[in-house]
Motif scaffolding. Sequence first.
Motif, PDB file in Angstrom:
ATOM      1  N   LYS A  88      41.195  45.206  45.192  1.00 36.74           N
ATOM      2  CA  LYS A  88      39.882  44.797  45.336  1.00 36.74           C
ATOM      3  C   LYS A  88      39.333  44.288  44.069  1.00 36.74           C
ATOM      4  N   LEU A  89      40.074  43.351  43.135  1.00 40.12           N
ATOM      5  CA  LEU A  89      39.663  42.852  41.907  1.00 40.12           C
ATOM      6  C   LEU A  89      39.419  41.561  41.819  1.00 40.12           C
ATOM      7  N   ALA A  90      38.579  41.014  41.383  1.00 38.15           N
ATOM      8  CA  ALA A  90      38.668  39.496  40.870  1.00 38.15           C
ATOM      9  C   ALA A  90      38.477  39.223  39.473  1.00 38.15           C
ATOM     10  N   PHE A  91      39.740  38.798  38.819  1.00 35.54           N
ATOM     11  CA  PHE A  91      39.528  38.483  37.623  1.00 35.54           C
ATOM     12  C   PHE A  91      38.951  37.252  37.051  1.00 35.54           C
ATOM     13  N   ASN A 132      33.743  36.984  46.839  1.00 34.86           N
ATOM     14  CA  ASN A 132      34.466  38.388  46.503  1.00 34.86           C
ATOM     15  C   ASN A 132      33.647  39.403  46.769  1.00 34.86           C
ATOM     16  N   PRO A 133      32.835  39.506  47.972  1.00 30.55           N
ATOM     17  CA  PRO A 133      31.799  40.462  47.939  1.00 30.55           C
ATOM     18  C   PRO A 133      32.262  41.873  47.850  1.00 30.55           C
ATOM     19  N   HIS A 134      33.530  42.356  48.240  1.00 33.27           N
ATOM     20  CA  HIS A 134      33.728  43.727  47.963  1.00 33.27           C
ATOM     21  C   HIS A 134      34.643  43.970  46.688  1.00 33.27           C
ATOM     22  N   SER A 135      34.677  43.150  45.872  1.00 32.21           N
ATOM     23  CA  SER A 135      35.638  43.092  44.509  1.00 32.21           C
ATOM     24  C   SER A 135      34.866  43.546  43.488  1.00 32.21           C
ATOM     25  N   THR A 136      35.438  44.245  42.419  1.00 28.63           N
ATOM     26  CA  THR A 136      35.018  44.485  40.966  1.00 28.63           C
ATOM     27  C   THR A 136      35.422  43.169  40.191  1.00 28.63           C
TER      28      THR A 136
END
Length: 177
Positions: A88-91, A132-136
């Motif tokens: 659950k990561l968005a770079f 990406n609502p649940h991503s860090t």
Amino acid sequence: MGHGQGERRDRMGEAIAMENSLVKFFSAKLIQSRKALLLLCLGVFMSITGAIATRTVFNPSIELAAFNFSDIPLVTVAELRRSPAAQKLAFIDVRTPQEYQRDRIQDSFLVPISAIEQGSGVEQVRQIAAQNPHSTLVLYCQRGPRSYRAYQHLEKTGLNFIVLSGGITAWRKVVLE
């Protein structure tokens, strides 16, 4: 002694005085991390070369105020790989479009630091977060400094950010996509 030698001696004296000033500044702050030590070395180098070349002086209280590293949440590549939340990561790549074109972390988003500093990039990051609502959100650049600047501009948004320590350089040492 010629006029040029006296002027050079004055510049060297300024550089030495600035070096002493930097040492006192960092001693007073009780160097807490390797980053502070790196900045100390960089500051000494900049003060010496700057005083000799252009007679400008590095002012640590102004220049270093922009980077309070203790407030920036850093994560290493190894920590990301071990984390159960790794899925659950968005770079977010804050480098230039040219750098992004040459190499990037797979599925990362490009939001250049220049756009973030001008304000338009802040809205782009908000849109990425909404998609990406649940991503860090993981900010990265080549090695770190632009990510730190981006974090400082974006931390007021209330979004959940971390900064990839060592940037894509550290990533490439561990991960081959």
